[in-house]
Design a protein around this motif. Structure first.
Motif, PDB file in Angstrom:
ATOM      1  N   PRO A 169       0.845  -1.201   0.000  1.00 54.35           N
ATOM      2  CA  PRO A 169       0.000   0.000   0.000  1.00 54.35           C
ATOM      3  C   PRO A 169       0.876   1.246   0.000  1.00 54.35           C
ATOM      4  O   PRO A 169       2.032   1.198   0.420  1.00 54.35           O
ATOM      5  CB  PRO A 169      -0.800  -0.119   1.294  1.00 54.35           C
ATOM      6  N   PRO A 170       0.325   2.367  -0.444  1.00 57.38           N
ATOM      7  CA  PRO A 170       1.098   3.607  -0.405  1.00 57.38           C
ATOM      8  C   PRO A 170       1.300   4.057   1.029  1.00 57.38           C
ATOM      9  O   PRO A 170       0.559   3.641   1.925  1.00 57.38           O
ATOM     10  CB  PRO A 170       0.216   4.591  -1.177  1.00 57.38           C
ATOM     11  N   PRO A 171       2.285   4.901   1.280  1.00 58.17           N
ATOM     12  CA  PRO A 171       2.450   5.425   2.639  1.00 58.17           C
ATOM     13  C   PRO A 171       1.227   6.255   3.024  1.00 58.17           C
ATOM     14  O   PRO A 171       0.568   6.828   2.164  1.00 58.17           O
ATOM     15  CB  PRO A 171       3.709   6.297   2.551  1.00 58.17           C
ATOM     16  N   PRO A 172       0.914   6.319   4.319  1.00 62.01           N
ATOM     17  CA  PRO A 172      -0.246   7.104   4.743  1.00 62.01           C
ATOM     18  C   PRO A 172      -0.069   8.576   4.385  1.00 62.01           C
ATOM     19  O   PRO A 172       1.021   9.103   4.432  1.00 62.01           O
ATOM     20  CB  PRO A 172      -0.312   6.904   6.255  1.00 62.01           C
ATOM     21  N   ARG A 173      -1.171   9.188   4.002  1.00 55.03           N
ATOM     22  CA  ARG A 173      -1.138  10.606   3.669  1.00 55.03           C
ATOM     23  C   ARG A 173      -1.055  11.442   4.939  1.00 55.03           C
ATOM     24  O   ARG A 173      -1.682  11.115   5.944  1.00 55.03           O
ATOM     25  CB  ARG A 173      -2.384  11.012   2.893  1.00 55.03           C
ATOM     26  N   LEU A 174      -0.300  12.509   4.851  1.00 55.16           N
ATOM     27  CA  LEU A 174      -0.231  13.443   5.965  1.00 55.16           C
ATOM     28  C   LEU A 174      -1.481  14.310   5.934  1.00 55.16           C
ATOM     29  O   LEU A 174      -1.900  14.782   4.878  1.00 55.16           O
ATOM     30  CB  LEU A 174       1.012  14.328   5.864  1.00 55.16           C
ATOM     31  N   LYS A 175      -2.092  14.484   7.088  1.00 56.26           N
ATOM     32  CA  LYS A 175      -3.281  15.333   7.164  1.00 56.26           C
ATOM     33  C   LYS A 175      -2.852  16.792   7.145  1.00 56.26           C
ATOM     34  O   LYS A 175      -1.919  17.193   7.834  1.00 56.26           O
ATOM     35  CB  LYS A 175      -4.064  15.039   8.433  1.00 56.26           C
ATOM     36  N   LYS A 176      -3.535  17.559   6.298  1.00 57.69           N
ATOM     37  CA  LYS A 176      -3.252  18.988   6.227  1.00 57.69           C
ATOM     38  C   LYS A 176      -3.909  19.704   7.394  1.00 57.69           C
ATOM     39  O   LYS A 176      -5.073  19.453   7.697  1.00 57.69           O
ATOM     40  CB  LYS A 176      -3.776  19.569   4.911  1.00 57.69           C
ATOM     41  N   SER A 177      -3.170  20.578   8.026  1.00 58.27           N
ATOM     42  CA  SER A 177      -3.769  21.367   9.100  1.00 58.27           C
ATOM     43  C   SER A 177      -4.408  22.609   8.490  1.00 58.27           C
ATOM     44  O   SER A 177      -3.876  23.241   7.605  1.00 58.27           O
ATOM     45  CB  SER A 177      -2.728  21.743  10.149  1.00 58.27           C
TER      46      SER A 177
END
Length: 71
Positions: free
Chosen positions: A62-70
């Motif tokens: 799987p792709p790496p987890p996406r970083l959540k935008k603040s």
């Protein structure tokens, strides 16, 4: 679906993805790419088949987890 390959023969096949030939820092050749959002890698093993041909492992991750935008 009929697809003609470079050899001119016609077969029923579907291209899933394209892999790119790469060379690691240690000089090992491998292939990598994407299949949808999944990462794909084709790695040569140290084993050979009964007829002496190389054995390659196809790994899908799987792709790496996406970083959540603040906000």
């Amino acid at each position: 679906m009929s697809i003609t390959h470079d050899g001119g023969s016609s077969s029923t096949s579907i291209m899933l993805t394209q892999l790119f030939k790469r060379t690691s820092e240690r000089g090992n050749v491998y292939f990598s790419g994407r299949l949808g959002i999944a990462k794909v890698a084709l790695l040569k093993t140290t084993r050979t088949g009964d007829n002496g041909e190389e054995i390659w492992n196809l790994l899908v991750s799987p792709p790496p987890p996406r970083l959540k935008k603040s906000v």
